[in-house]
Design an enzyme around this catalytic site. Structure first.
Site, PDB file in Angstrom:
ATOM      1  N   GLU A  65      -4.950  -7.140  15.213  1.00  0.00           N
ATOM      2  CA  GLU A  65      -4.450  -5.816  14.836  1.00  0.00           C
ATOM      3  C   GLU A  65      -5.598  -4.798  14.880  1.00  0.00           C
ATOM      4  O   GLU A  65      -5.390  -3.619  15.139  1.00  0.00           O
ATOM      5  CB  GLU A  65      -3.812  -5.845  13.434  1.00  0.00           C
ATOM      6  N   GLY A  87      -4.923  -2.165   5.328  1.00  0.00           N
ATOM      7  CA  GLY A  87      -4.142  -3.305   4.831  1.00  0.00           C
ATOM      8  C   GLY A  87      -4.808  -4.638   5.117  1.00  0.00           C
ATOM      9  O   GLY A  87      -4.946  -5.488   4.226  1.00  0.00           O
ATOM     10  N   ARG A  88      -5.255  -4.842   6.347  1.00  0.00           N
ATOM     11  CA  ARG A  88      -5.834  -6.149   6.705  1.00  0.00           C
ATOM     12  C   ARG A  88      -7.245  -6.326   6.173  1.00  0.00           C
ATOM     13  O   ARG A  88      -7.868  -7.373   6.391  1.00  0.00           O
ATOM     14  CB  ARG A  88      -5.772  -6.352   8.220  1.00  0.00           C
ATOM     15  N   GLU A 128      10.491  -4.693   4.660  1.00  0.00           N
ATOM     16  CA  GLU A 128      10.579  -6.083   4.201  1.00  0.00           C
ATOM     17  C   GLU A 128      10.271  -6.175   2.710  1.00  0.00           C
ATOM     18  O   GLU A 128      10.988  -6.813   1.934  1.00  0.00           O
ATOM     19  CB  GLU A 128       9.579  -6.973   4.969  1.00  0.00           C
ATOM     20  N   HIS A 186      -4.932 -33.918  17.413  1.00  0.00           N
ATOM     21  CA  HIS A 186      -3.812 -34.782  17.822  1.00  0.00           C
ATOM     22  C   HIS A 186      -2.669 -33.964  18.395  1.00  0.00           C
ATOM     23  O   HIS A 186      -1.552 -34.463  18.504  1.00  0.00           O
ATOM     24  CB  HIS A 186      -3.346 -35.617  16.628  1.00  0.00           C
ATOM     25  N   LYS A 234       0.829  -1.198   0.000  1.00  0.00           N
ATOM     26  CA  LYS A 234       0.000   0.000   0.000  1.00  0.00           C
ATOM     27  C   LYS A 234       0.874   1.262   0.000  1.00  0.00           C
ATOM     28  O   LYS A 234       0.704   2.162  -0.794  1.00  0.00           O
ATOM     29  CB  LYS A 234      -0.914  -0.044   1.228  1.00  0.00           C
ATOM     30  N   LYS A 242       9.352  -0.861  14.548  1.00  0.00           N
ATOM     31  CA  LYS A 242       9.894  -0.570  13.207  1.00  0.00           C
ATOM     32  C   LYS A 242      10.930   0.541  13.290  1.00  0.00           C
ATOM     33  O   LYS A 242      11.990   0.474  12.677  1.00  0.00           O
ATOM     34  CB  LYS A 242       8.771  -0.060  12.286  1.00  0.00           C
TER      35      LYS A 242
END
Ligand code: G6Q
Length: 547
Positions: A360, A274-275, A218, A391, A212, A511
């Site tokens: 978030e 973003g999410r 990253e 399990h 965005k 950050k």
């Protein structure tokens, strides 16, 4: 920036206090008793909408609980705030933004205005361009620099620009073009890039740089590495970038300065968080994998749930009821976590996706007005597909010291049916929910002939809450409905908790600190300007970073 000042202490509301009093009255009525008192409890505590059926009867609630929770939702103006979101008001007050992911899936003739401009034509213009691009790639009409068709698509993005695309790719694999290969690089860890590209041919590989902001450390690091990898494999000709790189971003300038022509950029807007963006151009990899028609079905599913959430009365509204029951478990029964357990292997990234969506959005400690909250907000969301989880960690869910509310998600039909696999899979959903709710008494265990000293180990308390979400089949439309269900659940809870579900300031500090530390890791002199622990760690790393 217009900060709302209408802060009400949630816990001072009479509706909250009524719930607290009610809790005391029903504390001793466990699920076994609640079911025995009412043989219609299952069908009554059920809602259905947009093709999704929710059975929430195995929660520790009564009719009165539901009615008090609905009172609380109304007192917190859930209906008014919901309308303000859908109509483009700037309810994300700390960023002064509208919250309009619902506009991304609205039909072509809808009208949704932000600052007096109808955004729907812009949404559809981007969708049309994405469709033309996806068709070109899928048909082989779009060729790579050396004339070969594109067979590999690598999405580079992180957080909201990764989790949705990768989750949707996995979920919709049965609907994808199997002649193509899709990879997702997110981590700045060089292993991620290396492992996802080591067996790909640059001539046949398209990179989608999904960011965005187009500034994320990253993603930009991986994007530059991808550019070098690509150019190296294509003979170093800069013009190759145009055929092997596209961008999804709101930042045209940064995209162009990276070297991607803006005609190969697919935009979105600051009113898409973003999410909440997997249905925007961030979903380009999804469209490439399932095709423009499949993507249209996904959007249609989202939209169906939007319409349901916006119009159904609160008591028969699936996201609202999921949200309210979750709030009851969190704030009144003190549950710290929620397990999301999809009984579909393709949903292997669904819990991770929801982790971001819920934590978030609602992992906040101040109200909209900036006061410290005096109540718990988002629980920890976690989970894995069933039956594998059974399990592994279900032991704790059944016999641990604290109840873990579970959302079991299941489908009536398998995407790839083989023999009786699906009946065996789904039987486990019903059995787990039943076991959690009703347990097994010491007397029942004893009647099976179990030795006295083993009785406490083999007994199950029961009275552990769960929801079962059932729908027909995992396909693009259903996935859209499911994701929108959880988006609106988050909205419901965030509204009552009186927090801003649409910002994420909590991710900033780390950050900024990392940016300061990066140059220190390669400096020759010892680092001394942090606390003694951080200095020690940095200096130890400095000394050993070359082996
Ligand atoms: C989501 C967050 C965050 C964001 C990533 C990637 O709501 O804002 O997860 O999606 O940090 O950001 P960019 O898309 O700007 O690279």
């Amino acid at each position: 920036m217009s900060i709302e000042t209408t802060d009400h202490a949630l816990t001072d509301r009479p509706e909250w206090k009524a719930l607290e009093e009610h809790l005391v009255q029903i504390m001793d009525r466990d699920l076994k008793r609640l079911f025995s008192e009412d043989d219609q409890r299952g069908p009554r505590f059920t809602v259905e909408g947009a093709g999704i059926f929710l059975d929430y009867s195995k929660n520790r609630i009564t009719d009165r609980t539901v009615s008090l929770l609905l009172d609380l939702a109304r007192a917190c103006d859930l209906e008014g705030r919901r309308e303000r979101m859908f109509t483009g008001e700037k309810i994300n007050i700390t960023e002064d933004r509208a919250v309009l992911h619902t506009a991304l899936r609205a039909p072509r003739d809808a009208v949704v205005e932000v600052d007096g401009v109808n955004v729907i034509p812009h949404v559809h213009e981007v969708l049309d361009r994405m469709g033309a691009f996806a068709t070109g790639i899928r048909s082989g009409e779009w060729k790579g620099h050396t004339g070969k068709r594109i067979r590999n698509v690598v999405n580079i993005g992180i957080g909201g620009s990764d989790l949705g695309p990768v989750m949707a790719y996995e979920a919709l694999k049965p609907f994808s073009d199997r002649s193509m290969c899709f990879r997702f690089v997110s981590n700045v860890d060089s292993n991620d890039f290396y492992e996802k590209t080591r067996d790909l041919s640059p001539e046949e590989t398209l990179f989608i740089i999904s960011s965005k902001t187009f500034t994320t450390l990253e993603t930009m690091t991986n994007a530059h590495t991808a550019r070098e990898w690509s150019l190296e494999g294509l003979g170093g000709d800069e013009s190759a970038v145009a055929k092997h790189f596209v961008a999804v971003s709101t930042n045209k300038e940064a995209v162009e300065s990276f070297g991607i022509d803006s005609k190969n950029m697919f935009g979105f807007w600051d009113w898409v968080g973003g999410r909440y963006s997997m249905d925007s151009a961030i979903g380009l990899s999804t469209m490439l994998s399932v095709g423009p028609d499949g993507f249209a079905d996904l959007l249609a599913g989202f939209h169906e749930m939007d319409v349901h959430f916006r119009t159904a009365p609160l008591e028969s509204n699936v996201p609202v009821m999921l949200g309210l029951v979750g709030l009851w478990n969190r704030n009144f029964l003190g549950c710290d976590t929620v397990a999301v357990l999809p009984y579909d292997n393709e949903l292997l990234r669904f819990s991770a996706y929801l982790q971001q969506l819920e934590m978030e959005s609602n992992g906040k400690h101040v109200t909209l007005g900036g006061e410290r909250v005096g109540w718990d907000t988002c629980p920890v969301i976690w989970g894995e597909p069933g039956t594998n989880g059974q399990h592994a960690f279900y032991q704790m869910i059944h016999q641990g010291t604290k109840p873990v509310p579970c959302d079991f998600i299941c489908f009536c039909e398998a995407a790839n049916p083989i023999g009786d696999h699906h009946d065996k899979l789904v039987s486990n959903v019903f059995a787990q929910a039943e076991a959690l709710a009703f347990g097994k008494t010491e007397a029942q265990v004893k009647a099976e002939g179990v030795a006295d000293q083993l009785l406490p180990h083999k007994e199950f308390d029961g009275n552990r809450m769960s929801n079962v979400i059932m729908t027909q089949k995992l396909d693009p439309r259903t996935l859209g409905r499911l994701v929108a269900l959880y988006e609106h659940k988050v909205f419901t809870q965030g509204t009552i908790w009186n927090i801003n579900s649409f910002d994420q300031w909590g991710v900033e500090l780390g950050k900024v600190l990392a940016k300061n530390i990066i140059p220190q890791l390669s400096q020759s002199e010892a680092v001394t300007d942090h606390d003694s622990s951080t200095n020690q760690l940095i200096n130890r790393y400095r000394q050993h970073r070359h082996g």
